[in-house]
Design a protein around this motif. Structure first.
Motif, PDB file in Angstrom:
ATOM      1  N   PRO A 140       0.831  -1.213   0.000  1.00  0.00           N
ATOM      2  CA  PRO A 140       0.000   0.000   0.000  1.00  0.00           C
ATOM      3  C   PRO A 140       0.858   1.253   0.000  1.00  0.00           C
ATOM      4  O   PRO A 140       1.944   1.281   0.584  1.00  0.00           O
ATOM      5  CB  PRO A 140      -0.803  -0.094   1.299  1.00  0.00           C
ATOM      6  CG  PRO A 140      -0.716  -1.520   1.707  1.00  0.00           C
ATOM      7  CD  PRO A 140       0.563  -2.060   1.153  1.00  0.00           C
ATOM      8  N   HIS A 152      -6.385   2.171  -1.891  1.00  0.00           N
ATOM      9  CA  HIS A 152      -6.116   0.746  -2.088  1.00  0.00           C
ATOM     10  C   HIS A 152      -5.867   0.464  -3.569  1.00  0.00           C
ATOM     11  O   HIS A 152      -6.157   1.293  -4.421  1.00  0.00           O
ATOM     12  CB  HIS A 152      -7.298  -0.087  -1.595  1.00  0.00           C
ATOM     13  CG  HIS A 152      -8.573   0.245  -2.312  1.00  0.00           C
ATOM     14  ND1 HIS A 152      -9.336   1.340  -1.988  1.00  0.00           N
ATOM     15  CD2 HIS A 152      -9.196  -0.346  -3.344  1.00  0.00           C
ATOM     16  CE1 HIS A 152     -10.378   1.396  -2.796  1.00  0.00           C
ATOM     17  NE2 HIS A 152     -10.315   0.387  -3.635  1.00  0.00           N
ATOM     18  N   TYR A 153      -5.346  -0.702  -3.841  1.00  0.00           N
ATOM     19  CA  TYR A 153      -5.153  -1.126  -5.225  1.00  0.00           C
ATOM     20  C   TYR A 153      -6.376  -1.897  -5.698  1.00  0.00           C
ATOM     21  O   TYR A 153      -6.930  -2.716  -4.961  1.00  0.00           O
ATOM     22  CB  TYR A 153      -3.912  -2.014  -5.365  1.00  0.00           C
ATOM     23  CG  TYR A 153      -2.633  -1.235  -5.363  1.00  0.00           C
ATOM     24  CD1 TYR A 153      -2.191  -0.593  -6.516  1.00  0.00           C
ATOM     25  CD2 TYR A 153      -1.872  -1.126  -4.216  1.00  0.00           C
ATOM     26  CE1 TYR A 153      -1.018   0.136  -6.518  1.00  0.00           C
ATOM     27  CE2 TYR A 153      -0.689  -0.396  -4.210  1.00  0.00           C
ATOM     28  CZ  TYR A 153      -0.281   0.234  -5.372  1.00  0.00           C
ATOM     29  OH  TYR A 153       0.883   0.956  -5.361  1.00  0.00           O
ATOM     30  N   GLU A 154      -6.794  -1.627  -6.931  1.00  0.00           N
ATOM     31  CA  GLU A 154      -7.853  -2.384  -7.610  1.00  0.00           C
ATOM     32  C   GLU A 154      -7.234  -3.027  -8.840  1.00  0.00           C
ATOM     33  O   GLU A 154      -6.205  -2.572  -9.333  1.00  0.00           O
ATOM     34  CB  GLU A 154      -9.003  -1.460  -8.014  1.00  0.00           C
ATOM     35  CG  GLU A 154      -9.745  -0.889  -6.827  1.00  0.00           C
ATOM     36  CD  GLU A 154     -10.903   0.008  -7.235  1.00  0.00           C
ATOM     37  OE1 GLU A 154     -11.104   0.227  -8.456  1.00  0.00           O
ATOM     38  OE2 GLU A 154     -11.580   0.496  -6.341  1.00  0.00           O
ATOM     39  N   HIS A 170      -2.641  -3.746 -11.485  1.00  0.00           N
ATOM     40  CA  HIS A 170      -3.059  -3.078 -10.253  1.00  0.00           C
ATOM     41  C   HIS A 170      -3.044  -1.576 -10.464  1.00  0.00           C
ATOM     42  O   HIS A 170      -2.079  -1.020 -10.976  1.00  0.00           O
ATOM     43  CB  HIS A 170      -2.111  -3.435  -9.097  1.00  0.00           C
ATOM     44  CG  HIS A 170      -2.246  -4.849  -8.639  1.00  0.00           C
ATOM     45  ND1 HIS A 170      -3.290  -5.279  -7.864  1.00  0.00           N
ATOM     46  CD2 HIS A 170      -1.477  -5.934  -8.869  1.00  0.00           C
ATOM     47  CE1 HIS A 170      -3.150  -6.565  -7.624  1.00  0.00           C
ATOM     48  NE2 HIS A 170      -2.058  -6.990  -8.226  1.00  0.00           N
ATOM     49  N   TRP A 181      -3.859   2.111  -8.386  1.00  0.00           N
ATOM     50  CA  TRP A 181      -4.092   2.740  -7.088  1.00  0.00           C
ATOM     51  C   TRP A 181      -5.324   3.627  -7.146  1.00  0.00           C
ATOM     52  O   TRP A 181      -5.512   4.411  -8.067  1.00  0.00           O
ATOM     53  CB  TRP A 181      -2.881   3.562  -6.670  1.00  0.00           C
ATOM     54  CG  TRP A 181      -3.071   4.246  -5.345  1.00  0.00           C
ATOM     55  CD1 TRP A 181      -3.331   5.560  -5.131  1.00  0.00           C
ATOM     56  CD2 TRP A 181      -3.024   3.624  -4.059  1.00  0.00           C
ATOM     57  NE1 TRP A 181      -3.443   5.804  -3.782  1.00  0.00           N
ATOM     58  CE2 TRP A 181      -3.264   4.621  -3.101  1.00  0.00           C
ATOM     59  CE3 TRP A 181      -2.811   2.314  -3.625  1.00  0.00           C
ATOM     60  CZ2 TRP A 181      -3.290   4.369  -1.739  1.00  0.00           C
ATOM     61  CZ3 TRP A 181      -2.832   2.055  -2.261  1.00  0.00           C
ATOM     62  CH2 TRP A 181      -3.080   3.074  -1.336  1.00  0.00           C
ATOM     63  N   ALA A 215     -12.923  -1.710   5.128  1.00  0.00           N
ATOM     64  CA  ALA A 215     -12.128  -1.175   4.014  1.00  0.00           C
ATOM     65  C   ALA A 215     -11.855  -2.265   2.973  1.00  0.00           C
ATOM     66  O   ALA A 215     -11.836  -3.451   3.298  1.00  0.00           O
ATOM     67  CB  ALA A 215     -10.812  -0.633   4.552  1.00  0.00           C
ATOM     68  N   GLU A 266      -9.847  -4.820   0.696  1.00  0.00           N
ATOM     69  CA  GLU A 266      -8.651  -5.579   1.052  1.00  0.00           C
ATOM     70  C   GLU A 266      -8.371  -6.681   0.036  1.00  0.00           C
ATOM     71  O   GLU A 266      -9.266  -7.131  -0.672  1.00  0.00           O
ATOM     72  CB  GLU A 266      -8.801  -6.213   2.435  1.00  0.00           C
ATOM     73  CG  GLU A 266      -9.903  -7.268   2.490  1.00  0.00           C
ATOM     74  CD  GLU A 266     -10.030  -7.933   3.847  1.00  0.00           C
ATOM     75  OE1 GLU A 266      -9.181  -7.728   4.727  1.00  0.00           O
ATOM     76  OE2 GLU A 266     -10.997  -8.672   4.015  1.00  0.00           O
ATOM     77  N   TRP A 267      -7.116  -7.077  -0.003  1.00  0.00           N
ATOM     78  CA  TRP A 267      -6.676  -8.222  -0.797  1.00  0.00           C
ATOM     79  C   TRP A 267      -6.332  -9.329   0.187  1.00  0.00           C
ATOM     80  O   TRP A 267      -5.639  -9.093   1.174  1.00  0.00           O
ATOM     81  CB  TRP A 267      -5.438  -7.873  -1.610  1.00  0.00           C
ATOM     82  CG  TRP A 267      -5.724  -7.031  -2.808  1.00  0.00           C
ATOM     83  CD1 TRP A 267      -5.650  -5.670  -2.886  1.00  0.00           C
ATOM     84  CD2 TRP A 267      -6.135  -7.477  -4.093  1.00  0.00           C
ATOM     85  NE1 TRP A 267      -5.987  -5.252  -4.138  1.00  0.00           N
ATOM     86  CE2 TRP A 267      -6.280  -6.345  -4.909  1.00  0.00           C
ATOM     87  CE3 TRP A 267      -6.388  -8.733  -4.649  1.00  0.00           C
ATOM     88  CZ2 TRP A 267      -6.675  -6.425  -6.234  1.00  0.00           C
ATOM     89  CZ3 TRP A 267      -6.778  -8.817  -5.972  1.00  0.00           C
ATOM     90  CH2 TRP A 267      -6.919  -7.674  -6.753  1.00  0.00           C
ATOM     91  N   TYR A 276      -9.785  -9.969  -4.199  1.00  0.00           N
ATOM     92  CA  TYR A 276     -10.097  -8.599  -3.804  1.00  0.00           C
ATOM     93  C   TYR A 276     -11.487  -8.562  -3.190  1.00  0.00           C
ATOM     94  O   TYR A 276     -12.454  -9.056  -3.772  1.00  0.00           O
ATOM     95  CB  TYR A 276     -10.052  -7.678  -5.028  1.00  0.00           C
ATOM     96  CG  TYR A 276     -10.480  -6.264  -4.731  1.00  0.00           C
ATOM     97  CD1 TYR A 276      -9.658  -5.409  -4.014  1.00  0.00           C
ATOM     98  CD2 TYR A 276     -11.704  -5.797  -5.176  1.00  0.00           C
ATOM     99  CE1 TYR A 276     -10.044  -4.111  -3.749  1.00  0.00           C
ATOM    100  CE2 TYR A 276     -12.095  -4.499  -4.911  1.00  0.00           C
ATOM    101  CZ  TYR A 276     -11.267  -3.661  -4.191  1.00  0.00           C
ATOM    102  OH  TYR A 276     -11.659  -2.380  -3.925  1.00  0.00           O
TER     103      TYR A 276
END
Length: 118
Positions: free
Chosen positions: A36, A54-56, A62, A64, A80, A82-83, A92
């Motif tokens: 992160p 977060h990363y999607e 990926h 940000w 929140a 999360e991965w 995800y």
């Protein structure tokens, strides 16, 4: 011409608000997300909850997404995004609201609103 521009913008707004079948499917990949990023969390804002950056997974990589304020929902806890890694695969889990704060999505919770949860 004005009618077609108005219709096109109405359709594009509708596309943003209606989830597609692909969006409803969980994202499971074999590529771990990067660490992160460091993000300055602004001071508390009354009636809002901070949803951290977060990363999607978009377009095969990926991406940000910066943190944002989301309107608080009384009686719910915010979870929140999360991965999670399991067996070499990464899933995800999007940010969500949890009615009783136990971390179990409400649709799978056998005892929602359990006052004696751990």
């Amino acid at each position: 011409m004005a009618l077609s521009v108005g219709a096109a913008s109405l359709l594009s707004v509708g596309a943003l608000t209606v989830p597609t079948a692909a969006q409803a499917q969980p994202v499971v990949i074999q590529v771990a997300p990067p660490p992160p990023r460091s993000e300055r969390v602004p001071p508390p804002r009354r009636g809002y909850v901070w949803a951290p950056g977060h990363y999607e997974w978009r377009g095969g990589r990926h991406v940000w997404t910066r943190g944002v304020w989301v309107r608080a929902r009384p009686g719910y806890a915010y979870r929140a995004p999360e991965w999670r890694e399991e067996g070499g695969r990464w899933q995800y889990n999007a940010g969500r609201w949890d009615r009783d704060g136990d971390g179990v999505p409400n649709r799978y919770d056998r005892r929602p609103n359990n006052p004696n949860r751990n």
